[in-house]
Design a protein around this motif. Structure first.
Motif, PDB file in Angstrom:
ATOM      1  N   LYS A 312      30.345  -1.898 -36.313  1.00 21.60           N
ATOM      2  CA  LYS A 312      31.112  -0.982 -37.168  1.00 21.60           C
ATOM      3  C   LYS A 312      32.283  -0.425 -36.352  1.00 21.60           C
ATOM      4  CE  LYS A 312      27.161  -1.644 -39.163  1.00 21.60           C
ATOM      5  NZ  LYS A 312      26.929  -2.927 -39.822  1.00 21.60           N
ATOM      6  N   GLU A 313      33.362  -0.093 -37.048  1.00 22.39           N
ATOM      7  CA  GLU A 313      34.556   0.409 -36.370  1.00 22.39           C
ATOM      8  C   GLU A 313      34.966   1.770 -36.930  1.00 22.39           C
ATOM      9  OE1 GLU A 313      37.772  -2.354 -36.536  1.00 22.39           O
ATOM     10  OE2 GLU A 313      36.522  -4.077 -35.975  1.00 22.39           O
ATOM     11  N   PHE A 314      35.199   2.707 -36.023  1.00 23.74           N
ATOM     12  CA  PHE A 314      35.783   4.001 -36.373  1.00 23.74           C
ATOM     13  C   PHE A 314      37.111   4.086 -35.620  1.00 23.74           C
ATOM     14  CE2 PHE A 314      31.307   4.544 -37.146  1.00 23.74           C
ATOM     15  CZ  PHE A 314      31.220   5.404 -38.233  1.00 23.74           C
ATOM     16  N   TRP A 315      38.220   4.122 -36.374  1.00 26.20           N
ATOM     17  CA  TRP A 315      39.542   4.184 -35.750  1.00 26.20           C
ATOM     18  C   TRP A 315      39.897   5.640 -35.483  1.00 26.20           C
ATOM     19  CZ3 TRP A 315      43.452   0.168 -38.083  1.00 26.20           C
ATOM     20  CH2 TRP A 315      42.855  -1.092 -38.091  1.00 26.20           C
ATOM     21  N   VAL A 316      40.007   5.976 -34.187  1.00 23.59           N
ATOM     22  CA  VAL A 316      40.288   7.358 -33.784  1.00 23.59           C
ATOM     23  C   VAL A 316      41.665   7.404 -33.123  1.00 23.59           C
ATOM     24  CG1 VAL A 316      39.517   9.328 -32.418  1.00 23.59           C
ATOM     25  CG2 VAL A 316      37.834   7.760 -33.416  1.00 23.59           C
ATOM     26  N   GLY A 317      42.532   8.288 -33.593  1.00 18.11           N
ATOM     27  CA  GLY A 317      43.862   8.376 -33.003  1.00 18.11           C
ATOM     28  C   GLY A 317      44.589   9.647 -33.387  1.00 18.11           C
ATOM     29  N   GLY A 318      45.797   9.780 -32.869  1.00 17.52           N
ATOM     30  CA  GLY A 318      46.621  10.957 -33.140  1.00 17.52           C
ATOM     31  C   GLY A 318      48.085  10.608 -32.954  1.00 17.52           C
ATOM     32  N   PRO A 319      48.977  11.540 -33.255  1.00 20.73           N
ATOM     33  CA  PRO A 319      50.418  11.295 -33.076  1.00 20.73           C
ATOM     34  C   PRO A 319      50.756  11.061 -31.606  1.00 20.73           C
ATOM     35  CG  PRO A 319      50.022  13.205 -34.481  1.00 20.73           C
ATOM     36  CD  PRO A 319      48.706  12.851 -33.872  1.00 20.73           C
ATOM     37  N   ARG A 320      51.859  10.378 -31.370  1.00 17.18           N
ATOM     38  CA  ARG A 320      52.318  10.100 -30.012  1.00 17.18           C
ATOM     39  C   ARG A 320      52.473  11.407 -29.232  1.00 17.18           C
ATOM     40  NH1 ARG A 320      55.256   5.656 -27.985  1.00 17.18           N
ATOM     41  NH2 ARG A 320      55.327   4.851 -30.126  1.00 17.18           N
ATOM     42  N   GLY A 321      51.891  11.443 -28.041  1.00 20.40           N
ATOM     43  CA  GLY A 321      51.987  12.608 -27.172  1.00 20.40           C
ATOM     44  C   GLY A 321      50.994  13.711 -27.472  1.00 20.40           C
ATOM     45  N   SER A 322      50.128  13.525 -28.486  1.00 24.90           N
ATOM     46  CA  SER A 322      49.179  14.574 -28.879  1.00 24.90           C
ATOM     47  C   SER A 322      47.763  14.204 -28.455  1.00 24.90           C
ATOM     48  CB  SER A 322      49.229  14.778 -30.400  1.00 24.90           C
ATOM     49  OG  SER A 322      48.220  15.686 -30.816  1.00 24.90           O
ATOM     50  N   THR A 323      46.969  15.215 -28.168  1.00 28.68           N
ATOM     51  CA  THR A 323      45.549  15.008 -27.875  1.00 28.68           C
ATOM     52  C   THR A 323      44.670  15.435 -29.050  1.00 28.68           C
ATOM     53  OG1 THR A 323      45.446  17.203 -26.816  1.00 28.68           O
ATOM     54  CG2 THR A 323      45.892  15.316 -25.392  1.00 28.68           C
ATOM     55  N   ASP A 324      45.283  15.840 -30.150  1.00 23.98           N
ATOM     56  CA  ASP A 324      44.534  16.207 -31.366  1.00 23.98           C
ATOM     57  C   ASP A 324      44.285  14.933 -32.166  1.00 23.98           C
ATOM     58  OD1 ASP A 324      44.621  18.877 -30.667  1.00 23.98           O
ATOM     59  OD2 ASP A 324      46.512  19.218 -31.708  1.00 23.98           O
ATOM     60  N   VAL A 325      43.126  14.308 -31.936  1.00 27.05           N
ATOM     61  CA  VAL A 325      42.820  13.029 -32.562  1.00 27.05           C
ATOM     62  C   VAL A 325      41.776  13.204 -33.662  1.00 27.05           C
ATOM     63  CG1 VAL A 325      43.441  11.673 -30.536  1.00 27.05           C
ATOM     64  CG2 VAL A 325      41.113  12.534 -30.768  1.00 27.05           C
ATOM     65  N   VAL A 326      41.782  12.269 -34.624  1.00 27.13           N
ATOM     66  CA  VAL A 326      40.869  12.301 -35.771  1.00 27.13           C
ATOM     67  C   VAL A 326      40.482  10.870 -36.115  1.00 27.13           C
ATOM     68  CG1 VAL A 326      41.764  14.456 -36.747  1.00 27.13           C
ATOM     69  CG2 VAL A 326      42.846  12.280 -37.338  1.00 27.13           C
ATOM     70  N   ILE A 327      39.463  10.724 -36.977  1.00 30.94           N
ATOM     71  CA  ILE A 327      39.107   9.402 -37.491  1.00 30.94           C
ATOM     72  C   ILE A 327      40.029   9.095 -38.659  1.00 30.94           C
ATOM     73  CG2 ILE A 327      37.302   7.975 -38.500  1.00 30.94           C
ATOM     74  CD1 ILE A 327      35.238   9.731 -37.132  1.00 30.94           C
ATOM     75  N   LEU A 328      40.696   7.944 -38.600  1.00 26.58           N
ATOM     76  CA  LEU A 328      41.683   7.571 -39.611  1.00 26.58           C
ATOM     77  C   LEU A 328      41.224   6.403 -40.479  1.00 26.58           C
ATOM     78  CD1 LEU A 328      44.741   7.708 -37.205  1.00 26.58           C
ATOM     79  CD2 LEU A 328      44.290   9.331 -39.049  1.00 26.58           C
ATOM     80  N   ASN A 329      40.171   5.709 -40.040  1.00 30.23           N
ATOM     81  CA  ASN A 329      39.735   4.533 -40.793  1.00 30.23           C
ATOM     82  C   ASN A 329      38.305   4.191 -40.391  1.00 30.23           C
ATOM     83  OD1 ASN A 329      39.928   2.371 -42.557  1.00 30.23           O
ATOM     84  ND2 ASN A 329      40.833   1.004 -41.044  1.00 30.23           N
ATOM     85  N   PHE A 330      37.561   3.596 -41.327  1.00 29.46           N
ATOM     86  CA  PHE A 330      36.189   3.161 -41.073  1.00 29.46           C
ATOM     87  C   PHE A 330      36.020   1.758 -41.638  1.00 29.46           C
ATOM     88  CE2 PHE A 330      31.985   2.653 -43.127  1.00 29.46           C
ATOM     89  CZ  PHE A 330      31.220   2.502 -41.979  1.00 29.46           C
ATOM     90  N   ILE A 331      35.441   0.878 -40.831  1.00 28.36           N
ATOM     91  CA  ILE A 331      35.234  -0.503 -41.262  1.00 28.36           C
ATOM     92  C   ILE A 331      33.803  -0.923 -40.965  1.00 28.36           C
ATOM     93  CG2 ILE A 331      35.894  -2.923 -40.909  1.00 28.36           C
ATOM     94  CD1 ILE A 331      38.676  -2.005 -40.197  1.00 28.36           C
ATOM     95  N   ASP A 332      33.095  -1.421 -41.999  1.00 26.33           N
ATOM     96  CA  ASP A 332      31.778  -2.032 -41.843  1.00 26.33           C
ATOM     97  C   ASP A 332      31.850  -3.396 -42.525  1.00 26.33           C
ATOM     98  OD1 ASP A 332      29.203  -2.883 -41.746  1.00 26.33           O
ATOM     99  OD2 ASP A 332      28.327  -1.154 -42.751  1.00 26.33           O
ATOM    100  N   PRO A 333      31.872  -4.483 -41.751  1.00 19.54           N
ATOM    101  CA  PRO A 333      32.003  -5.810 -42.346  1.00 19.54           C
ATOM    102  C   PRO A 333      30.915  -6.137 -43.369  1.00 19.54           C
ATOM    103  CG  PRO A 333      32.373  -5.908 -39.973  1.00 19.54           C
ATOM    104  CD  PRO A 333      31.855  -4.540 -40.276  1.00 19.54           C
TER     105      PRO A 333
END
Length: 511
Positions: A312-333
């Motif tokens: 399973k995939e949880f896409w975690v990221g944030g804006p360039r230069g920021s450390t405030d990250v969140v889950i933006l996408n979830f994938i279960d094949p």
């Protein structure tokens, strides 16, 4: 050395270099003294060439005496009269010279001309110095090359600084994303749906799905991403296709995704974060997506779950230069198949076999009793399963496998099991452990009947039916094995359902 003598008093003078015929006044007696021919002493010879050479650059004219002048208060002097030589006795230093050009009136014109000429000369000198001090063409070319090299170095340094700054901006959200690996793993292990839901940015997630659906309508076929329903054929059976109408909004997406995760992933056995796969590098595990006006950078958190298919995939990221990250996408094949089997499954007959266990209850006939090729035998009428049911009594058994123990504990604590827990029981290959789970669930059902816990009665009997219905008697249908709650809230109080499950438990073979 020639001498000249005063004829009156005998006073002698040095006559060297004096021109003949010159007269001067004797300083002793005041008589006039005449110089002999050609400046030679009276009665002497002409001076030789050597004498003339040693007489100095001025020649004999230098020995001329001063032009006689009228002395103050004295008698006028005749022109050409001998005067005392400068430095000789009787010479008056204040007496003006009597020879040379006439005295002219003083003028500043020469001074100004001299200054002007000097100024021009100075300007020319400065110009010459400046011109001579400038670099030669070769030096200018060398300076030009050095300037170009300096500019290239400065430009390279600027680009390097920009690259470093950009890399730092990229790595900030990427590094921060790694911290979500353990947090997601823990939330799934402990079934902490609230914490996991708080890690998502549902608005950004919904906007991202909407952009995907606009670009490719295939995304509308996902029951997680799109609102819609499962397609049915003309005969009323499900086709297996999902017909989405529009991408889900933030609230609908939250309910659907978290409902799926809670039901199919949370509480599963052996949930682990594949840290090595996540840390393969930005090229392999990183991502960059444009969501609205914001560019997001981050990492894919890979979660492995035993017996739950692909990672399973949880896409975690944030804006360039920021450390405030969140889950933006979830994938279960495996999501599509799981939901289709649960929500759009076409029920088969009572002769359905357990897909994870080829055993079959011996009392479940291989053929339909109503089949004319297999008519009932009058001498051997079909048995009535309700005629010989055991009395209500707890089995007193419980599984020993940790994952199965967690299933029993969750049923007691929560009052229900999700699909992930059910799959854990279904996929258990140890028959003795699987029978122990059945016995433990029956004991929980007995407690629920005695305490009149309507919800637990329904959920526990439904769990038994979902997993072991194919091991019960063929004559028993869903209404015979499940304590349902009607729309009006009514529910059976009979213990017949419990006794039927006790009979099934006794018939279940482990060898």
């Amino acid at each position: 050395m020639s001498t000249i003598s005063c004829k009156s008093c005998g006073m002698q003078y040095d006559g060297t270099g004096l021109q003949a015929g010159v007269q001067f006044q004797c300083t002793q007696c005041g008589s006039m003294v005449a110089v002999g021919a050609a400046g030679a002493p009276a009665g002497g010879k002409r001076p030789t060439a050597r004498q003339r050479k040693t007489a100095g650059p001025a020649g004999p004219r230098a020995a001329r005496g001063p032009v006689p002048a009228r002395a103050a208060g004295g008698p006028p002097q005749r022109r050409g009269a001998a005067q005392p030589v400068m430095g000789q006795p009787g010479h008056d230093p204040n007496q003006p010279q009597g020879y040379g050009p006439p005295v002219r009136k003083k003028s500043n014109a020469g001074l100004f001309v001299g200054l002007g000429v000097g100024l021009v000369v100075m300007v020319l000198v400065v110009v010459v110095i400046v011109m001579s001090s400038g670099p030669s063409p070769q030096q200018q070319q060398e300076v030009s090359k050095e300037d170009e090299a300096k500019q290239r170095r400065e430009e390279a340094a600027r680009r390097d600084a920009e690259t470093i700054k950009n890399n730092e901006a990229v790595m900030k959200p990427v590094e921060a994303s790694k911290g979500y690996g353990r947090a997601i793993e823990s939330a799934l292990r402990t079934s902490d749906a609230k914490t996991l839901a708080g890690m998502f940015d549902w608005k950004a997630y919904a906007l991202y799905n909407g952009d995907l659906a606009k670009k490719d309508e295939q995304y509308l076929k996902s029951p997680l991403i799109a609102d819609g329903e499962w397609e049915k054929n003309a005969d009323g059976r499900y086709s297996g296709r999902y017909l989405g109408t529009a991408a889900r909004g933030p609230e609908s997406l939250n309910a659907r995704v978290m409902g799926y995760i809670e039901n199919y992933l949370m509480g599963s056995a052996n949930i682990t974060w594949d840290e090595g796969k996540t840390n393969l590098g930005i090229e392999k595990s990183g991502f960059k997506v444009q969501i609205g006006a914001t560019e997001y950078l981050g990492l894919k958190i890979f979660i492995d779950i035993k017996d739950q298919g692909k990672t399973k995939e949880f896409w975690v990221g944030g804006p360039r230069g920021s450390t405030d990250v969140v889950i933006l996408n979830f994938i279960d094949p495996g999501m599509q198949k799981k939901l289709q089997e649960k929500e759009a499954k076409n029920e088969r007959g009572a002769d359905n076999r357990d897909p994870y266990n080829n055993e079959r209850d011996p009392r479940n006939p291989d053929r339909d009793p109503k089949d004319p090729d297999n008519p009932p035998d009058p001498d051997n009428p079909p048995l009535d399963p309700d005629a010989d049911l055991p009395a209500v009594a707890k089995t007193g058994v419980t599984p020993t496998d940790a994952a199965l123990v967690n299933c029993i504990n969750d049923l007691k604590r929560i009052g229900a099991l999700n699909e992930a827990r059910k799959d854990t029981i279904r996929k258990t290959t140890d028959k003795a452990e699987k029978k122990a789970v059945m016995g433990a669930v029956i004991d929980i059902l007995i407690d629920a009947v005695n305490s009149k816990d309507r919800t637990l009665k329904q959920n526990a009997s439904r769990l038994l039916y979902d997993i072991w219905k194919n091991f019960s008697a063929a004559e028993w249908k869903e209404d015979d094995l499940v304590y349902k709650i009607d729309f009006g809230g009514a529910q059976s109080d009979s213990d017949m359902t419990v006794r039927r499950w006790l009979w099934t438990y006794n018939q279940y073979k482990t060898d």
